[in-house]
Design an enzyme around this catalytic site. Sequence first.
Site, PDB file in Angstrom:
ATOM      1  N   GLU A 235       0.880  -1.173   0.000  1.00 36.04           N
ATOM      2  CA  GLU A 235       0.000   0.000   0.000  1.00 36.04           C
ATOM      3  C   GLU A 235       0.910   1.212   0.000  1.00 36.04           C
ATOM      4  OE1 GLU A 235      -1.414   3.208   0.840  1.00 36.04           O
ATOM      5  OE2 GLU A 235      -1.995   2.519   2.840  1.00 36.04           O
ATOM      6  N   CYS A 269      -2.984   8.775   3.428  1.00 38.39           N
ATOM      7  CA  CYS A 269      -2.741   8.208   2.098  1.00 38.39           C
ATOM      8  C   CYS A 269      -3.968   8.328   1.204  1.00 38.39           C
ATOM      9  CB  CYS A 269      -2.299   6.749   2.208  1.00 38.39           C
ATOM     10  SG  CYS A 269      -3.452   5.685   3.094  1.00 38.39           S
TER      11      CYS A 269
END
Length: 518
Positions: A235, A269
């Site tokens: 990720e 994020c």
Amino acid sequence: MTTHDKLESINPATGDVVGIHTVDDTASVDAAVARAREASHWWAGLGFDGRAEVLGQWRGVLTRRMAQLGDVVHQETGKPHGDAQLEIGLAIDHLAWIGSHAGKVLGRRRVSPGLLLANQAASVEYLPLGVVGVIGPWNYPVFTPMGSIAYALGAGNAVVFKPSELTPGVGVWLAESLREVVPDRDLLQVVIGGGETGAALCRADIDKLAFTGSTRTAKVVMATCAENLTPVLIEAGGKDAMLVDHDADVDAAADAAAWGAFSNAGQTCTGIERIYVHDRVHDRFVAELTRRAGTIHAGTDAEAQLGPMTMPSQVDVVRRHVEDALARGGRAVVGGVDAVGDRFIQPTVLVDVPEDSAAIREETFGPTVTVRRVRDMDEAVELANATRYGLGASVFSAARGPELARRLRSGMTSINSVISFAAVPGLPFGGVGDSGFGRIHGPDGLKEFTYAKAVTRVRFKPVLNLTTFDRTPEQDSAMASLLTALHGRATQLPKVPRRPIATLRERAGRGPRQSGRS
């Protein structure tokens, strides 16, 4: 800060040392993995019900001591206590989902064997890998790594966790809290350090590694894990866009945009970094976002909604992006270069920023956002997708939300909200492109830390035994007839349009039929 074999944890808001930790070298990392390997056998043997009981007790510890953990998060990241509590609460909710769903998702289930192998019973189940390594980030030091830690544990694995060198105390606290439930088992261990410790974990005898961080570091992690063919889950951040259509609730969109762009000081994020607004509501939206941004500020006072930049070097990235945007013709309707301090950055809203600027193309990871006017949502989708990232997105529209969400190249999209997908335990979390691959959360997140085990069992003697050298020509013929009946019927063949007779004669070279009349 690392000094020889010690790592100091620093409060980014004050510069004070809040913890000192021993750095783990390769030998200590390998020892931790070996202990995890031993614990994994016991843990897998407990079964779903036994593991659910342990995870439930751990959930109770986390809930009762949430304030204590929240203070550790606050000290190491600088974020407000309320934001620390929010991420801990979300992690607890995911942990509850895991305990009640792991057996349903991963347990053995029957599969139809099909007509050709009707004499077989078929089943599939998902078994634990063994030991999972996790390298976590600093921006959400509880919620984000728990998306790997908790799901790996729920799937029956033991975990060795390397927290960010900026938030080692949070990792230690999590491991110690689980040890209160199972004091004699090394189910969750923490190794402390920077890049060398992370590399040692990648090279250790683990069965998978889950990484959250920058795309650049993700490539290094992948290359290191490839030495042992260790699979990875990545990720790696994003450049999330929000679309605001002409029929959107503008006030709600501006409120969500402010939260998506500025919360956690923009260090998210899946935070909103780009906004594309329909021409018909652009001015109203910018005015409302400007008003809301003006009510938000970063600092250490009791009224501050935003904390400091946890990673000091990120301040320079934000400053460069803002300076580049302004130098290339953009305007700051809120904030600007002067909003970028040494430790704190005030909210900044940029308009008229060229699409090839750093503020549009690169991940900023700070409390800044760009807003662009578009003629319609087709242009908005095209611009939103013009990035190498593909993590999350947001769409505000009364009529076209699902359609626009599906057209966005992102792993997740929220309609008429922001980042909601992360809080739904049953949904997968992850991206495409430079945002990485693999999924945490939900059924996909559980399966990510398992391998599929397929099993067949003979129930009775087959009418056609296809896997023997004693097979006869008659049996081959019978199989061909069966396949034709199953898959080769006339209704299953493509339909060829009938051609006019004249066309067929011309293709045969005989020309058109001549009439007998003059």
